[in-house]
Design a protein around this motif. Sequence first.
Motif, PDB file in Angstrom:
ATOM      1  N   CYS A  17       0.918  -1.039  -0.171  1.00  0.00           N
ATOM      2  CA  CYS A  17       0.396  -0.348   0.382  1.00  0.00           C
ATOM      3  C   CYS A  17       0.971   1.291   0.151  1.00  0.00           C
ATOM      4  O   CYS A  17       1.990   1.206   0.624  1.00  0.00           O
TER       5      CYS A  17
ATOM      6  N   LEU B 115       0.096   3.652   1.594  1.00  0.00           N
ATOM      7  CA  LEU B 115      -0.692   4.779   2.967  1.00  0.00           C
ATOM      8  C   LEU B 115      -0.523   3.349   3.932  1.00  0.00           C
ATOM      9  O   LEU B 115      -0.074   2.668   3.803  1.00  0.00           O
ATOM     10  N   ARG B 116      -0.441   3.686   5.332  1.00  0.00           N
ATOM     11  CA  ARG B 116       0.723   3.448   6.419  1.00  0.00           C
ATOM     12  C   ARG B 116      -0.663   3.439   7.558  1.00  0.00           C
ATOM     13  O   ARG B 116      -0.605   3.495   8.569  1.00  0.00           O
ATOM     14  N   CYS B 117      -2.593   3.755   7.130  1.00  0.00           N
ATOM     15  CA  CYS B 117      -3.160   3.306   8.333  1.00  0.00           C
ATOM     16  C   CYS B 117      -2.791   2.345   9.253  1.00  0.00           C
ATOM     17  O   CYS B 117      -3.036   1.584   9.437  1.00  0.00           O
TER      18      CYS B 117
ATOM     19  N   TYR C 168      -4.908   1.705  12.231  1.00  0.00           N
ATOM     20  CA  TYR C 168      -5.446   0.277  11.941  1.00  0.00           C
ATOM     21  C   TYR C 168      -5.569  -0.970  11.201  1.00  0.00           C
ATOM     22  O   TYR C 168      -6.617  -1.986  11.667  1.00  0.00           O
ATOM     23  N   CYS C 169      -4.951  -0.755  10.531  1.00  0.00           N
ATOM     24  CA  CYS C 169      -4.523  -1.852   9.447  1.00  0.00           C
ATOM     25  C   CYS C 169      -3.525  -2.387   8.832  1.00  0.00           C
ATOM     26  O   CYS C 169      -3.371  -3.430   8.998  1.00  0.00           O
ATOM     27  N   MET C 170      -2.131  -1.795   8.588  1.00  0.00           N
ATOM     28  CA  MET C 170      -1.159  -1.925   8.472  1.00  0.00           C
ATOM     29  C   MET C 170      -0.379  -1.650   9.718  1.00  0.00           C
ATOM     30  O   MET C 170       0.094  -1.163  10.224  1.00  0.00           O
TER      31      MET C 170
ATOM     32  N   GLY D  56      -4.988  -4.337   0.614  1.00  0.00           N
ATOM     33  CA  GLY D  56      -3.978  -3.564   0.325  1.00  0.00           C
ATOM     34  C   GLY D  56      -4.404  -2.357  -0.548  1.00  0.00           C
ATOM     35  O   GLY D  56      -5.397  -2.264  -0.593  1.00  0.00           O
ATOM     36  N   GLU D  57      -3.646  -1.876  -1.144  1.00  0.00           N
ATOM     37  CA  GLU D  57      -4.289  -0.950  -2.427  1.00  0.00           C
ATOM     38  C   GLU D  57      -4.549  -1.257  -3.828  1.00  0.00           C
ATOM     39  O   GLU D  57      -3.189  -1.560  -4.151  1.00  0.00           O
TER      40      GLU D  57
ATOM     41  N   ASN E  49      -8.141   3.216  -2.038  1.00  0.00           N
ATOM     42  CA  ASN E  49      -8.162   4.545  -0.925  1.00  0.00           C
ATOM     43  C   ASN E  49      -8.273   5.860  -1.548  1.00  0.00           C
ATOM     44  O   ASN E  49      -7.639   6.700  -1.025  1.00  0.00           O
TER      45      ASN E  49
ATOM     46  N   ILE F 256      -4.786  -5.755   6.199  1.00  0.00           N
ATOM     47  CA  ILE F 256      -4.028  -5.079   4.837  1.00  0.00           C
ATOM     48  C   ILE F 256      -3.423  -6.609   4.444  1.00  0.00           C
ATOM     49  O   ILE F 256      -3.474  -6.585   3.182  1.00  0.00           O
TER      50      ILE F 256
HETATM   51 FE1  SF4 Z   1      -5.185   2.497   4.374  1.00  0.00          FE
HETATM   52 FE2  SF4 Z   1      -6.525   0.554   2.320  1.00  0.00          FE
HETATM   53 FE3  SF4 Z   1      -3.493   1.112   2.541  1.00  0.00          FE
HETATM   54 FE4  SF4 Z   1      -4.797  -0.384   4.557  1.00  0.00          FE
HETATM   55  S1  SF4 Z   1      -5.455  -0.843   2.796  1.00  0.00           S
HETATM   56  S2  SF4 Z   1      -3.333   0.760   5.096  1.00  0.00           S
HETATM   57  S3  SF4 Z   1      -6.441   0.281   4.879  1.00  0.00           S
HETATM   58  S4  SF4 Z   1      -5.493   2.642   2.433  1.00  0.00           S
END
Ligand code: SF4
Length: 335
Positions: free
Chosen positions: A21, A23-25, A27-29, A69-70, A104, A331
Amino acid sequence: MLTDRFSRIHDYLRISLTETCNLRCSYCMPEEFPQTSFHQSKRMTADEIKQLAEIFIELGVKKIRLTGGEPLVRKDARQIIQQLSGFTDYEKNHDPVRLAITTNGIFVHDFIDDFKKANIRSVNVSLDTLIPERFEKITKRDYFHRVVSNIHLLLQNHFHVKVNVVVMNGVNDDELVDFVQMTRDFPLHIRFIEFMPFDGNQWKKEKVFSYREMLERIGSFYEVVPIENEKHDTAKKFKVLGFEGTFAVISTMSAPFCSDCNRLRLTADGKMKNCLFSKEETDLLSPLRRGEDVKQLIIGCLQRKHASLGGQFSPTDLPSESHPVENRSMIAIGG
Ligand code: SF4
Ligand code: SAM
């Protein structure tokens, strides 16, 4: 038809294209999550995704959602979307499949035409805050303005746009009303998701901001009316009278929708999960590569599906932390 022990018909498949991904949210990664936790050779190729999708469709799947993932960071994302679009063609297929995507939003502007050509009409974009600094804190990246402008680009191009907001107590619960306010002038569908526990995501029971709390908070500002749910909806839907859009709550933790579940999942390394919270995974990719019959494996995996929440917990018996729940991180599952 794919029917489980509880007579639930499963016709919706969510395919994860990657567990990486941009991003590094939080709550997810998990913080220590490697860039790829498995070797690239273990990841489904575009052709394998198409082959497995076709097998699921033969068994009765009618809707496919791409996720990760993205999904749009995959270099061959365009090819995958284009290949799967063959199943959505109303002229070629007697029973066309609906194709959707959860993203995302960062690369959406590059894919608008591909979505249109692939008959993707509905796009879910994740956005947990309307405050740029907070976005950076949650995702550890500075893409707030890009995501917001891509949400508007989707609207301008007449897509059905849902915005996924993971609501965490003390993190962004103070923004519920601001998100609902966005539905006043735009036909946006905001979906507030209760925070769920996955491997390494620092989930705590106290961080769940529940469905009831959300409705109370929003209801103290607006006159809210419920909207009738469609079959298999995982969100309880509402509208503020006179507003263009709607909002909904996905109450997996406090009031799950398992009795009507129609979902199956395929991870990026080709493992089938019969539930988001299933401990068990069934490898479909290795047998597919060996030329073996995968259909019976799919049917067998579904027969082992638990009545609710992977048999791991219940709303009246929530763990206090995520670690007793045995699962991959979000993720790596594909949300
Ligand atoms: Fe954020 Fe989606 Fe990436 Fe998870 S997969 S870190 S929710 S953008
Ligand atoms: N990268 C894409 C995105 O962010 O939309 C697709 C993958 S993401 C894993 C899919 C969805 O899962 C997102 O809407 C995300 O907010 C949600 N999600 C991830 N971790 C979650 C958690 N712990 N609790 C609730 N929802 C979560």
